[in-house]
Each structure stands twice: as C-alpha cells, then as structure tokens.
Design a protein around this motif. Sequence first.
Motif, PDB file in Angstrom:
ATOM      1  N   TYR A  46       0.852  -1.204   0.000  1.00  0.00           N
ATOM      2  CA  TYR A  46       0.000   0.000   0.000  1.00  0.00           C
ATOM      3  C   TYR A  46       0.887   1.254   0.000  1.00  0.00           C
ATOM      4  CZ  TYR A  46      -3.378  -3.355   2.148  1.00  0.00           C
ATOM      5  OH  TYR A  46      -4.159  -4.426   2.468  1.00  0.00           O
ATOM      6  N   TYR A 129      -4.144  -8.543  18.841  1.00  0.00           N
ATOM      7  CA  TYR A 129      -5.092  -7.482  19.224  1.00  0.00           C
ATOM      8  C   TYR A 129      -6.477  -7.751  18.649  1.00  0.00           C
ATOM      9  CZ  TYR A 129      -5.297  -4.634  14.879  1.00  0.00           C
ATOM     10  OH  TYR A 129      -5.539  -4.169  13.599  1.00  0.00           O
ATOM     11  N   GLY A 151      -0.530 -14.608   5.911  1.00  0.00           N
ATOM     12  CA  GLY A 151       0.403 -14.343   7.007  1.00  0.00           C
ATOM     13  C   GLY A 151      -0.322 -14.108   8.326  1.00  0.00           C
ATOM     14  N   VAL A 152      -1.194 -13.112   8.371  1.00  0.00           N
ATOM     15  CA  VAL A 152      -1.969 -12.859   9.593  1.00  0.00           C
ATOM     16  C   VAL A 152      -2.911 -14.027   9.855  1.00  0.00           C
ATOM     17  CG1 VAL A 152      -3.687 -11.347  10.673  1.00  0.00           C
ATOM     18  CG2 VAL A 152      -1.859 -10.346   9.287  1.00  0.00           C
ATOM     19  N   GLY A 172      -8.349 -18.936  -1.126  1.00  0.00           N
ATOM     20  CA  GLY A 172      -8.553 -18.789  -2.562  1.00  0.00           C
ATOM     21  C   GLY A 172      -8.354 -20.051  -3.379  1.00  0.00           C
ATOM     22  N   LYS A 176      -4.505 -24.058  -0.532  1.00  0.00           N
ATOM     23  CA  LYS A 176      -4.508 -23.219   0.666  1.00  0.00           C
ATOM     24  C   LYS A 176      -5.503 -23.755   1.700  1.00  0.00           C
ATOM     25  CE  LYS A 176      -2.938 -18.936  -1.533  1.00  0.00           C
ATOM     26  NZ  LYS A 176      -3.129 -17.476  -1.636  1.00  0.00           N
ATOM     27  N   PHE A 236     -10.071  -4.984   8.459  1.00  0.00           N
ATOM     28  CA  PHE A 236      -8.721  -4.547   8.858  1.00  0.00           C
ATOM     29  C   PHE A 236      -7.703  -4.586   7.728  1.00  0.00           C
ATOM     30  CE2 PHE A 236      -6.215  -8.513   9.467  1.00  0.00           C
ATOM     31  CZ  PHE A 236      -7.219  -9.472   9.432  1.00  0.00           C
ATOM     32  N   SER A 239      -6.734  -6.204   0.914  1.00  0.00           N
ATOM     33  CA  SER A 239      -6.003  -7.065  -0.019  1.00  0.00           C
ATOM     34  C   SER A 239      -6.609  -7.038  -1.424  1.00  0.00           C
ATOM     35  CB  SER A 239      -5.969  -8.506   0.497  1.00  0.00           C
ATOM     36  OG  SER A 239      -5.345  -8.550   1.748  1.00  0.00           O
ATOM     37  N   PRO A 262      -9.744  -1.217  12.514  1.00  0.00           N
ATOM     38  CA  PRO A 262      -8.603  -1.040  13.417  1.00  0.00           C
ATOM     39  C   PRO A 262      -7.251  -1.056  12.698  1.00  0.00           C
ATOM     40  CG  PRO A 262      -9.283  -3.323  13.434  1.00  0.00           C
ATOM     41  CD  PRO A 262     -10.191  -2.618  12.456  1.00  0.00           C
ATOM     42  N   LEU A 264      -2.985  -1.727  13.750  1.00  0.00           N
ATOM     43  CA  LEU A 264      -2.087  -2.231  14.801  1.00  0.00           C
ATOM     44  C   LEU A 264      -1.534  -1.101  15.670  1.00  0.00           C
ATOM     45  CD1 LEU A 264      -0.274  -4.379  16.188  1.00  0.00           C
ATOM     46  CD2 LEU A 264       1.363  -4.060  14.313  1.00  0.00           C
ATOM     47  N   ARG A 313      -1.240 -13.391  -4.833  1.00  0.00           N
ATOM     48  CA  ARG A 313      -1.849 -14.502  -4.069  1.00  0.00           C
ATOM     49  C   ARG A 313      -1.061 -15.799  -4.232  1.00  0.00           C
ATOM     50  NH1 ARG A 313      -8.263 -13.582  -5.263  1.00  0.00           N
ATOM     51  NH2 ARG A 313      -8.501 -15.084  -3.592  1.00  0.00           N
TER      52      ARG A 313
HETATM   53  N1  LIG Z   1      -5.077  -3.230  10.240  1.00  0.00           N
HETATM   54  C1  LIG Z   1      -4.010  -3.838  10.714  1.00  0.00           C
HETATM   55  O1  LIG Z   1      -3.592  -3.599  11.852  1.00  0.00           O
HETATM   56  C2  LIG Z   1      -3.310  -4.840   9.854  1.00  0.00           C
HETATM   57  C3  LIG Z   1      -2.100  -5.401  10.285  1.00  0.00           C
HETATM   58  C4  LIG Z   1      -1.532  -6.405   9.497  1.00  0.00           C
HETATM   59  C5  LIG Z   1      -2.116  -6.781   8.291  1.00  0.00           C
HETATM   60  N2  LIG Z   1      -3.270  -6.164   7.904  1.00  0.00           N
HETATM   61  C6  LIG Z   1      -3.946  -6.565   6.667  1.00  0.00           C
HETATM   62  O2  LIG Z   1      -4.174  -7.962   6.732  1.00  0.00           O
HETATM   63  C7  LIG Z   1      -4.119  -8.513   5.423  1.00  0.00           C
HETATM   64  C8  LIG Z   1      -3.192  -9.678   5.431  1.00  0.00           C
HETATM   65  O3  LIG Z   1      -1.849  -9.234   5.442  1.00  0.00           O
HETATM   66  P1  LIG Z   1      -0.686 -10.268   5.155  1.00  0.00           P
HETATM   67  O4  LIG Z   1       0.551  -9.462   5.019  1.00  0.00           O
HETATM   68  O5  LIG Z   1      -0.762 -11.365   6.149  1.00  0.00           O
HETATM   69  O6  LIG Z   1      -1.097 -10.802   3.714  1.00  0.00           O
HETATM   70  P2  LIG Z   1      -1.647 -12.273   3.310  1.00  0.00           P
HETATM   71  O7  LIG Z   1      -2.909 -12.545   4.047  1.00  0.00           O
HETATM   72  O8  LIG Z   1      -0.538 -13.241   3.428  1.00  0.00           O
HETATM   73  O9  LIG Z   1      -1.937 -12.065   1.788  1.00  0.00           O
HETATM   74  C9  LIG Z   1      -3.141 -11.548   1.347  1.00  0.00           C
HETATM   75  C10 LIG Z   1      -4.113 -12.670   0.993  1.00  0.00           C
HETATM   76  O10 LIG Z   1      -5.356 -12.055   0.685  1.00  0.00           O
HETATM   77  C11 LIG Z   1      -6.099 -12.939  -0.112  1.00  0.00           C
HETATM   78  N3  LIG Z   1      -6.784 -12.214  -1.178  1.00  0.00           N
HETATM   79  C12 LIG Z   1      -8.102 -12.268  -1.437  1.00  0.00           C
HETATM   80  N4  LIG Z   1      -8.411 -11.500  -2.470  1.00  0.00           N
HETATM   81  C13 LIG Z   1      -7.261 -10.951  -2.913  1.00  0.00           C
HETATM   82  C14 LIG Z   1      -6.939 -10.090  -3.999  1.00  0.00           C
HETATM   83  N5  LIG Z   1      -7.871  -9.611  -4.839  1.00  0.00           N
HETATM   84  N6  LIG Z   1      -5.638  -9.746  -4.180  1.00  0.00           N
HETATM   85  C15 LIG Z   1      -4.691 -10.190  -3.346  1.00  0.00           C
HETATM   86  N7  LIG Z   1      -4.943 -11.032  -2.300  1.00  0.00           N
HETATM   87  C16 LIG Z   1      -6.218 -11.397  -2.089  1.00  0.00           C
HETATM   88  C17 LIG Z   1      -5.097 -13.962  -0.700  1.00  0.00           C
HETATM   89  O11 LIG Z   1      -5.374 -15.221  -0.082  1.00  0.00           O
HETATM   90  P3  LIG Z   1      -6.311 -16.281  -0.856  1.00  0.00           P
HETATM   91  O12 LIG Z   1      -5.634 -16.534  -2.163  1.00  0.00           O
HETATM   92  O13 LIG Z   1      -6.353 -17.452   0.057  1.00  0.00           O
HETATM   93  O14 LIG Z   1      -7.660 -15.608  -1.018  1.00  0.00           O
HETATM   94  C18 LIG Z   1      -3.749 -13.426  -0.277  1.00  0.00           C
HETATM   95  O15 LIG Z   1      -2.820 -14.453  -0.054  1.00  0.00           O
HETATM   96  C19 LIG Z   1      -3.747  -7.364   4.487  1.00  0.00           C
HETATM   97  O16 LIG Z   1      -4.935  -6.833   3.932  1.00  0.00           O
HETATM   98  C20 LIG Z   1      -3.114  -6.364   5.417  1.00  0.00           C
HETATM   99  O17 LIG Z   1      -3.209  -5.060   4.947  1.00  0.00           O
HETATM  100  C21 LIG Z   1      -3.861  -5.205   8.653  1.00  0.00           C
END
Ligand SMILES: NC(=O)c1ccc[n+]([C@@H]2O[C@H](COP(=O)([O-])OP(=O)(O)OC[C@H]3O[C@@H](n4cnc5c(N)ncnc54)[C@H](OP(=O)(O)O)[C@@H]3O)[C@@H](O)[C@H]2O)c1
Length: 323
Positions: A46, A129, A151-152, A172, A176, A236, A239, A262, A264, A313
């Motif tokens: 982002y 959290y 990852g999360v 997806g 997975k 949160f 993606s 929210p 982090l 993905r």
């Molecule tokens: N707000 C916070 O505090 C916070 C903190 C950490 C992370 N996050 C958010 O949590 C999410 C996960 O982060 P991460 O780093 O662990 O990534 P991740 O979950 O490992 O990767 C993103 C996953 O989203 C899914 N996805 C569904 N539709 C998608 C699309 N159109 N394009 C890309 N991916 C898509 C895919 O899984 P499938 O192929 O299985 O659908 C992809 O592997 C991110 O959105 C991140 O911004 C938020």
Amino acid sequence: MIKAIRFDKTGGSDVLQYVDYDLPPPPAGQVRVRHTAIGVNFIDTYHRSGLYPLPLPSGLGSEAAGVVEALGAGVTSFKVGERVGYCSGGLGSYADANNVPADRLVKLPDGIGDEIAAAALLKGMTARYLLRQTYRVSPGETVLFHSAAGGVGMIGCQWAKHLGVTVIGTVGSPEKATLARANGCAHVLLLREDWKARVREITGGVGVPVVYDSIGKDTFEASLDCLRPRGLMVTFGNSSGPVPAFPPSQLAAKGSLFLTRPVLFHYVATPKELQENADELFAVLLSGAVKVAVNQRFALKDAAKAQDALTGRKTVGATVLIP
Ligand SMILES: NC(=O)c1ccc[n+]([C@@H]2O[C@H](COP(=O)([O-])OP(=O)(O)OC[C@H]3O[C@@H](n4cnc5c(N)ncnc54)[C@H](OP(=O)(O)O)[C@@H]3O)[C@@H](O)[C@H]2O)c1
C-alpha cells in the motif's frame, strides 16, 4: 553505506530500487539495528502503490529483526549486540540496517529465532489485538476469519483455536484450504463458492459474532451478511482494494451491526502496550500453541518479486527478505 530498497514515485513493484544508502548515525532516542531478517507485509505494497501515501523519496518496510549496532544519545534500555525486533515504527526495514526509535523495539527472547521474529511480529501482534482486544473471543464461539492461509490468517486461526474458538476460514484455492485446515480452521470455505450461505449453514442460520476481514472490497458486503444481530464487523485490510463508502443505515438493516476499522499501531501506541502484546505473542510461540514458519524467502534485492508474489496470491503464511 548500506544497501536499501527505496522509491521516489508510487506505482507497481518496478518503482522499487535497490540502492546504496547513506544511513546516518542514530539520532537521540534511536537505535541502529543491523538486520538479519526482514518481514514482508501487505502494508508495504500500500505504501509503494500510494494507497497509504508517504513523503517521497522514501524507504519501505515496517518489520525486521536483528542486532543492536549503535545507540543514539540518551538510549539506556538497549545494549550493543542485543537481539531485537520491531514492527510498529521505524519505516525503512527493507535495508541492511535502520534507525528505529528505542521505544518501538522489543528484545527477542532466546528460543525465537530472527527469521521467526521477522515473520511473526507484525502479523502475530495483529492477530493478538484482533482476537484479544478488538473482539475478545470466548471459548465455544464460532468466528469467521478471511485469508486463513495468509500471514496474519495462519497465526490468527491457530491462536483462535488455542483460545477454544471454532474457526471458519476462507481461502482462494484448494491447496490453501489444506494448509488452513492444518492451522486451526475447523471449516474452510473457498472464496469462489457461496461462502456466505455456508457460514449461515454452519452456524444453524444464526451467523457469527465477529468477522475478521482483511480482504476488503471483494468480501465486505457478504461478510456483513454472515454476522448475527449486533455482531462486529472487523475490516482490517484491503487485499482486494479498499471498501467503498456506504451508508450507516446498512448496519441497521442487517441487524444493528457494529463496525470497526482497526490499525495495529493504535493497539501498541505506548511502550507498555507494545511490550504486553509482544509478551503474549512470544508466550504462544514459545509454548508451541502457535507455530510460525517462514514459507517464502527472498534476497533483499528481490523485494519487488516478494511483493508481486504477495499481491499475486502466490504466497502462504509469512514471507521474509534476507539482507
Ligand atoms: N489493520 C491492521 O492492523 C493490519 C495489520 C496487518 C495486516 N493487515 C492486513 O491484513 C491482510 C493480510 O496481510 P498479510 O501481510 O498477512 O497478507 P496475506 O494474508 O498473506 O496475503 C493476502 C491474501 O489475501 C487474499 N486475497 C483475497 N483477495 C485478494 C486479492 N484480490 N488480491 C490479493 N490477495 C487477495 C489472498 O489469499 P487467498 O488466495 O487465500 O484468497 C492473499 O494471499 C492485508 O490486507 C493487510 O493489509 C492489517
């Protein structure tokens, strides 16, 4: 001079440059950390794309583990040579080394290797959290957690199961799904099926008390429909893209729902909050209740490839860069 990934315009992964960078000595209150492993997170993409704007030119990356190399004036809480990690302050982790505010660093316990720390700090503190604070899950509850093999997601689903929760995860692809099932999910739904109907079925028509949704645009609307009356929608991440604006009356129509968006940082804003969160994360990692692996490794210079794999993905679990 160190090697670092930097960018001077936003865009695709091709804007990332692997360059020589003159990292200054750590200013007062900061610590220079020599990195041994660097976490790759969706937020980095982002920042790069401009969805979350940064002043440019800029370094990139929020998370790394390594060793204290030098101390800025006034820093007394760390010693040179100590193993540390960070994930909530200290942008520019895609580099050999970085200057980080001392109050944003945590000491790494023996038993948690550097690569695991870089894989788990940001994602694990987020899972913590979400499950313990945003909506404090209780044993016996059934919750929906999207991107269960991400990852999360992989940490969050294991942790929720450890807390006695029945987890419905979405993914997806069938590959997975297998991984999500092995990592805490009692039910795994494919995003290409009618997962909203399946959540209703699994919960006997009632719906879940909370949805943890980091996919954003593509799943937001249907996620609301998975909630029981007065349930909490936790959106949160983005993606699939940011959730468009919508009228609050929708929350009324769908059952007096609650909504939160929210981040982090707001849950670890003080050193005390940061340490408490890290301590709980380290405890579940050390006890084996939550297992984290590095599922993808890239050289620092290949950060663009790592980001393309994440947004494409193609990854599961955690990805790290090795300087
Ligand atoms: N707000 C916070 O505090 C916070 C903190 C950490 C992370 N996050 C958010 O949590 C999410 C996960 O982060 P991460 O780093 O662990 O990534 P991740 O979950 O490992 O990767 C993103 C996953 O989203 C899914 N996805 C569904 N539709 C998608 C699309 N159109 N394009 C890309 N991916 C898509 C895919 O899984 P499938 O192929 O299985 O659908 C992809 O592997 C991110 O959105 C991140 O911004 C938020």
